[in-house]
Scaffold this motif. Structure first.
Motif, PDB file in Angstrom:
ATOM      1  N   UNK A 245      -5.791 -49.269  61.412  1.00 51.74           N
ATOM      2  CA  UNK A 245      -6.886 -48.304  61.362  1.00 51.74           C
ATOM      3  C   UNK A 245      -7.906 -48.625  62.435  1.00 51.74           C
ATOM      4  N   UNK A 246      -8.485 -47.591  63.001  1.00 50.42           N
ATOM      5  CA  UNK A 246      -9.600 -47.787  63.924  1.00 50.42           C
ATOM      6  C   UNK A 246     -10.833 -48.219  63.135  1.00 50.42           C
ATOM      7  N   UNK A 247     -11.764 -48.934  63.747  1.00 50.31           N
ATOM      8  CA  UNK A 247     -13.010 -49.284  63.048  1.00 50.31           C
ATOM      9  C   UNK A 247     -13.673 -48.036  62.473  1.00 50.31           C
ATOM     10  N   UNK A 248     -14.043 -48.109  61.204  1.00 53.79           N
ATOM     11  CA  UNK A 248     -14.625 -46.962  60.520  1.00 53.79           C
ATOM     12  C   UNK A 248     -13.597 -46.014  59.927  1.00 53.79           C
ATOM     13  N   UNK A 355      -4.376 -42.623  39.820  1.00 58.29           N
ATOM     14  CA  UNK A 355      -5.549 -43.165  40.497  1.00 58.29           C
ATOM     15  C   UNK A 355      -5.564 -42.619  41.924  1.00 58.29           C
ATOM     16  N   UNK A 356      -6.690 -42.045  42.318  1.00 59.41           N
ATOM     17  CA  UNK A 356      -6.862 -41.565  43.691  1.00 59.41           C
ATOM     18  C   UNK A 356      -8.120 -42.215  44.241  1.00 59.41           C
ATOM     19  N   UNK A 357      -7.977 -42.850  45.383  1.00 60.95           N
ATOM     20  CA  UNK A 357      -9.065 -43.679  45.895  1.00 60.95           C
ATOM     21  C   UNK A 357      -9.109 -43.616  47.417  1.00 60.95           C
ATOM     22  N   UNK A 358     -10.298 -43.677  47.978  1.00 57.74           N
ATOM     23  CA  UNK A 358     -10.459 -43.852  49.419  1.00 57.74           C
ATOM     24  C   UNK A 358     -11.261 -45.117  49.667  1.00 57.74           C
ATOM     25  N   UNK A 359     -11.031 -45.718  50.814  1.00 53.46           N
ATOM     26  CA  UNK A 359     -11.798 -46.897  51.225  1.00 53.46           C
ATOM     27  C   UNK A 359     -11.844 -46.893  52.746  1.00 53.46           C
ATOM     28  N   UNK A 360     -12.773 -47.657  53.295  1.00 54.25           N
ATOM     29  CA  UNK A 360     -12.965 -47.625  54.743  1.00 54.25           C
ATOM     30  C   UNK A 360     -12.874 -49.007  55.345  1.00 54.25           C
ATOM     31  N   UNK A 361     -12.472 -49.012  56.589  1.00 49.96           N
ATOM     32  CA  UNK A 361     -12.494 -50.224  57.391  1.00 49.96           C
ATOM     33  C   UNK A 361     -13.868 -50.349  58.029  1.00 49.96           C
ATOM     34  N   UNK A 362     -14.500 -51.507  57.994  1.00 45.32           N
ATOM     35  CA  UNK A 362     -15.828 -51.651  58.620  1.00 45.32           C
ATOM     36  C   UNK A 362     -15.814 -51.225  60.090  1.00 45.32           C
ATOM     37  N   UNK A 363     -16.923 -50.708  60.554  1.00 42.98           N
ATOM     38  CA  UNK A 363     -17.013 -50.241  61.942  1.00 42.98           C
ATOM     39  C   UNK A 363     -17.027 -51.385  62.943  1.00 42.98           C
ATOM     40  N   UNK A 364     -17.413 -52.552  62.483  1.00 41.91           N
ATOM     41  CA  UNK A 364     -17.439 -53.699  63.398  1.00 41.91           C
ATOM     42  C   UNK A 364     -16.667 -54.869  62.782  1.00 41.91           C
TER      43      UNK A 364
END
Length: 364
Positions: A245-248, A355-364
């Motif tokens: 994944x790209x940052x963010x 279960x349906x979930x989203x999460x993110x990769x930190x931008x930095x």
């Protein structure tokens, strides 16, 4: 006796046959958190969904993170034996009838939905009414099923956004995402599904996420719809998703919930078990733990699909020694339970069917 009932009865011979002894692997420890403390949920589980996998199985629950997992389980080298009659790569209901073939009321509904998806997801549907935006925003039970069908995609970046669908099947969702303007890539272990997706013009790779080994920062959005429960090492796959994944960037996951009301009601006949293809069945606690352990943050739980009646019907059919595609009427008692589970699920995330979930990769 119906054909599906007869087939289910004949399948008992398959269940009595052992899985190849050199094709089993023992875990002893939780595949998510590593804890060895556990309790037995079910013994003697069989493939009463597709009736093709031999053997009987034990499902365990981790005391620490409450994930459920098979132990012992099929090894990566032999798991294909459980997929000989797997048919989940058929067309789904995202494809739509032509606008001209619809009746007057359905044409209006289509225009309203298109008006919302054009605004929310960047589609370019011609038969659209902007009033659909207002209706969807004011009425959550109208908006959320549409958002779920589109896997809660953010609007793509003007400079282009890349999406990876792990377990993409024949590319149905790739078509949906491409209609929203995304550059799409798919991966699937089924060679037949991969060929079909490629024939439809999609970039789809045969295999697993390992095809991106050594690469990073490739995608803005990764989705896994009913994939993580099939994986031998979910934590590794999530860590790989984090890397590419790209940052963010965002990950979206949908999976059966071992703590659901459906599992509580039907036990060994709950459709979500699907032994032995479902190796690791998540709870809300274990899935959140898995994502955090893999480096994700900003975890958000989303409303599941209206699958309760369908899941309860399939589970009821299995409880009657039938195929889960038998056309048995669902008794009022179970229909009421499905209705109850649906509305309690609005308030209790940990008891929803999926279960349906989203999460993110930190931008930095």
């Amino acid at each position: 006796m119906s054909e599906s009932m007869k087939f289910s009865t004949d399948a008992k011979d398959i269940w009595e046959a052992p899985w190849p002894m050199d094709g089993l692997e023992a875990l002893n420890n939780c595949p998510i958190c590593g804890d060895s403390q556990r309790k037995n949920l079910y013994d003697g589980l069989v493939d009463n969904t597709f009736f093709c996998a031999p053997g009987k199985w034990s499902l365990w629950s981790c005391i620490s993170c409450s994930v459920a997992y098979l132990d012992p389980r099929p090894s990566p080298a032999t798991i294909s034996l459980a997929y000989e009659k797997y048919y989940t790569h058929t067309k789904d209901n995202i494809s739509q009838s032509s606008y001209e073939d619809l009746r007057k009321f359905r044409k209006l509904r289509r225009r309203l939905v298109n008006g919302y998806t054009n605004w929310r997801f960047g589609t370019k549907e011609e038969n659209a009414n902007a009033l659909g935006v207002i209706i969807a925003l004011l009425i959550p039970f109208v908006r959320k099923p549409i958002d779920n069908r589109y896997r809660n995609l953010p609007k793509r970046d003007k400079n282009g956004s890349r999406l990876l669908d792990l377990g993409c099947g024949n590319g149905t969702f790739l078509k949906t995402a491409r209609n929203c303007g995304w550059d799409v890539v798919g991966v699937d272990p089924d060679p037949k599904a991969v060929r079909e997706a490629q024939d439809n013009g999609f970039e789809v790779h045969h295999g697993s996420i390992d095809i991106f080994a050594g690469q990073k920062d490739l995608f803005d959005f990764i989705c896994m719809s009913h994939v993580i429960e099939h994986l031998h090492d979910p934590i590794k796959t999530l860590a790989d998703c984090h890397r590419i994944l790209k940052p963010g960037g965002t990950i979206w996951i949908e999976t059966p919930n071992i703590d659901s009301f459906g599992c509580q009601y039907f036990g060994i006949n709950w459709r979500g078990l699907e032994t032995p293809r479902h190796l690791v069945i998540q709870s809300s606690k274990s899935l959140a733990f898995s994502l955090k352990k893999s480096g994700f943050y900003a975890i958000s739980w989303l409303r599941d699909k209206n699958v309760y009646r369908g899941m309860f019907k399939k589970s009821y059919e299995m409880s009657k020694d039938c195929s889960p595609n038998e056309s048995l009427p669902l008794p009022i008692k179970f229909a009421c339970r499905a209705y109850k589970a649906k509305y309690l699920g609005l308030f209790f995330v940990g008891r929803r069917e999926f279960l349906i979930i989203t999460a993110r990769k930190p931008k930095t």
